[in-house]
Design an enzyme around this catalytic site. Structure first.
Site: not given
Ligand code: CO8
Length: 262
Positions: A70, A113, A116, A136
């Site tokens: 992200a 992300g 993911e 993260e």
């Protein structure tokens, strides 16, 4: 080609447009996933799902990075009310809701992300250069787009805990051994191999492909008994389709089936 800013979308000509290739295209940020990428992917996957001529999709990134996570710069100043109040990244559920099959073709970094999103795909084909991770924790947070859940289901508790608690990366060979990815191919062949695999899927009966996706996904949501019953009902249901008659007739007549998606 498309008018998107952060992704490229192409119906591959060598598959007569049956395979849609979606390429993450923010090279300056290693394809970091921001709100713009998300909204464009939602639109691209919805368009793919809605068009009967498109039968399988591939999501890929660049050689260096599928996606490095992200967008940290977009998130760094956000507070609880911004994230929770706006249900930040809740829109990824709409990508997951894509009914037709899609493959993640991962080269280079698939972190946070990025990892993911790859795990949201029906399966992952990895380049031998691929590196997966959920780092993260090094930023003082945790996976937030399903990573802890999908990784645990894919590779089990021990490795998921280790990956999420240490933030270490897993190479393609380990990812294949662990069951995170379906297949590893040379980096130079990644997109070609993924498109070829997608073309194989695109050549199957569209209703059967939808049903396979639905029933395999059900394995992660139900008990074994319920899942087997669900599978059987979908299987029974396909006997109401023209494609079942055509598929079985084609086998008996030793010819290629001509699918109608009906
Ligand atoms: N976000 C924003 N920008 C990024 C990101 C990112 N995740 N990753 C890389 N970039 C940018 C860099 O800032 C750099 O930009 P600039 O040139 O302007 O400084 C550019 O991309 C190139 O990156 P590097 O110079 O760092 O390239 P290297 O080859 O040296 O390193 C790495 C590559 C190892 C991939 C490194 O970039 C890195 O560690 N990136 C961050 C990886 C990471 O921590 N990812 C997890 C992010 S958090 C997350 O994904 C949470 C998901 C859940 C959100 C849920 C919300 C509800």
């Amino acid at each position: 080609m498309s008018d998107y800013e952060t992704i490229l979308v192409e119906q591959r000509p060598e598959t007569n447009g049956a395979v849609t290739l979606i390429t993450l295209n923010r090279p300056q940020a290693l394809n970091a996933l921001n709100n713009k990428v998300l909204s464009e992917l939602i639109a691209a996957f919805a368009a793919y799902d809605a068009d009967d001529s498109q039968r399988c999709a591939v999501l890929t990134g660049s050689e260096k990075a599928f996606a490095a996570g992200a967008d940290i710069k977009e998130m760094s100043d956000q507070g609880f009310a911004d994230m929770y109040g706006n249900n930040h990244f809740g829109g990824w559920d709409r990508v997951v809701a894509t009914r037709k099959p899609w493959i993640a073709a991962v080269s280079g970094y698939a972190l946070g992300g990025g990892c993911e999103v790859a795990m949201m795909a029906d399966f992952i084909i990895a380049a031998d250069s691929a590196k997966f991770g959920q780092p993260e924790i090094k930023l003082g947070v945790t996976p937030g787009m399903g990573g802890s859940q999908r990784m645990a289901r894919a590779i089990g508790k021990a490795k998921t805990m280790e990956m999420c608690l240490t933030g270490r990366m897993m190479d393609a060979e380990e990812a294949e051994r662990s069951g995170l990815v379906a297949r590893v191919v040379p980096a130079a062949d990644l997109v070609e191999e993924a498109v070829k695999t997608a073309e194989t899927i695109a050549g199957m009966g569209p209703l059967a492909a939808l049903a396979v996706k639905e029933m395999v996904d059900a394995a992660f949501e139900t008990t074994l008994t319920q899942g087997v019953a669900f599978e059987r009902r979908l299987f029974h249901g396909l006997f109401g389709s023209e494609d079942q008659k055509e598929g079985m007739a084609a086998f008996v007549e030793k010819r290629e089936a001509k699918w109608k998606g009906r």
